[in-house]
Design a protein around this motif. Sequence first.
Motif, PDB file in Angstrom:
ATOM      1  N   ALA A 192       0.848  -1.199   0.000  1.00 14.47           N
ATOM      2  CA  ALA A 192       0.000   0.000   0.000  1.00 14.47           C
ATOM      3  C   ALA A 192       0.881   1.245   0.000  1.00 14.47           C
ATOM      4  O   ALA A 192       1.906   1.275   0.682  1.00 14.47           O
TER       5      ALA A 192
ATOM      6  N   ILE B  25       0.366   4.966   1.101  1.00 19.41           N
ATOM      7  CA  ILE B  25      -0.545   5.887   1.791  1.00 19.41           C
ATOM      8  C   ILE B  25      -0.068   7.308   1.498  1.00 19.41           C
ATOM      9  O   ILE B  25       1.009   7.713   1.931  1.00 19.41           O
TER      10      ILE B  25
ATOM     11  N   VAL C 289      -5.028   5.981  -0.816  1.00 26.26           N
ATOM     12  CA  VAL C 289      -4.236   4.774  -0.611  1.00 26.26           C
ATOM     13  C   VAL C 289      -4.301   3.964  -1.896  1.00 26.26           C
ATOM     14  O   VAL C 289      -5.396   3.596  -2.337  1.00 26.26           O
TER      15      VAL C 289
ATOM     16  N   ILE D  11       4.108  10.477   2.213  1.00 29.27           N
ATOM     17  CA  ILE D  11       4.022   9.210   1.490  1.00 29.27           C
ATOM     18  C   ILE D  11       4.565   8.117   2.393  1.00 29.27           C
ATOM     19  O   ILE D  11       5.677   8.250   2.933  1.00 29.27           O
ATOM     20  N   GLN D  12       3.750   7.095   2.616  1.00 30.62           N
ATOM     21  CA  GLN D  12       4.205   5.970   3.428  1.00 30.62           C
ATOM     22  C   GLN D  12       4.006   4.686   2.623  1.00 30.62           C
ATOM     23  O   GLN D  12       2.928   4.427   2.107  1.00 30.62           O
ATOM     24  N   ILE D  13       5.087   3.909   2.526  1.00 34.61           N
ATOM     25  CA  ILE D  13       5.055   2.643   1.776  1.00 34.61           C
ATOM     26  C   ILE D  13       4.930   1.524   2.799  1.00 34.61           C
ATOM     27  O   ILE D  13       5.759   1.416   3.711  1.00 34.61           O
TER      28      ILE D  13
END
Lengths: 108, 108
Positions: free
Chosen positions: B15, B17, B62, B97-99
């Motif tokens: 995902a 985010i 997402v 941005i979060q992976i």
Amino acid sequence: MLINQNNLPEPPYCAVIFTSIRSGNDENSYGFMAEEMERLAEAQEGYLGIQSISDGLKSITVSYWKDEKSIALWKNNSEHLTAQEKGQSLWYEHYTIQIAKVERAYEF
Amino acid sequence: MLINQNNLPEPPYCAVIFTSIRSGNDENSYGFMAEEMERLAEAQEGYLGIQSISDGLKSITVSYWKDEKSIALWKNNSEHLTAQEKGQSLWYEHYTIQIAKVERAYEF
């Protein structure tokens, strides 16, 4: 705490991606519960923050946690369990919950 | 494709985010780019779906991907790179941005 202002935690940490479509039933009690759950989550060990946006009855809420253990504690918090039951019977038409481990994070 | 209608992929998957606060500058060109990026992402190998909500200038999106490789391909798509640059110079005031790797998923 909102994670939106130059304060992302250092990965790795966990994210709970909660998306929902509410039924529109008893929105007053929903609003009261939502505030109460946010207050309780903030007090929970391992809570790191939350990002949430709503558009009418649709919402995406991402809560961030130190580890799987803190998510499990929150999931089984007794007041949260009551809210989960009432969520299914009353407030939500549909929801998804995805548990993820954040591996990288950037901001601008 | 929206992941909101009883069609969550089977974990594990990835995902991204993306949360943003737009500047409000040139919203017409932003809207055009956003639609174009959604169209391009859908055509990208490994794309699984997207969930997105906006409230005024604030958004959470997402996007879901088969694996890290498909995220890397999307990150480096040339039209997407141009959009990323213009995003920083024009459209966005702030973004995160979060992976993450999705390990469990439920729905109701």
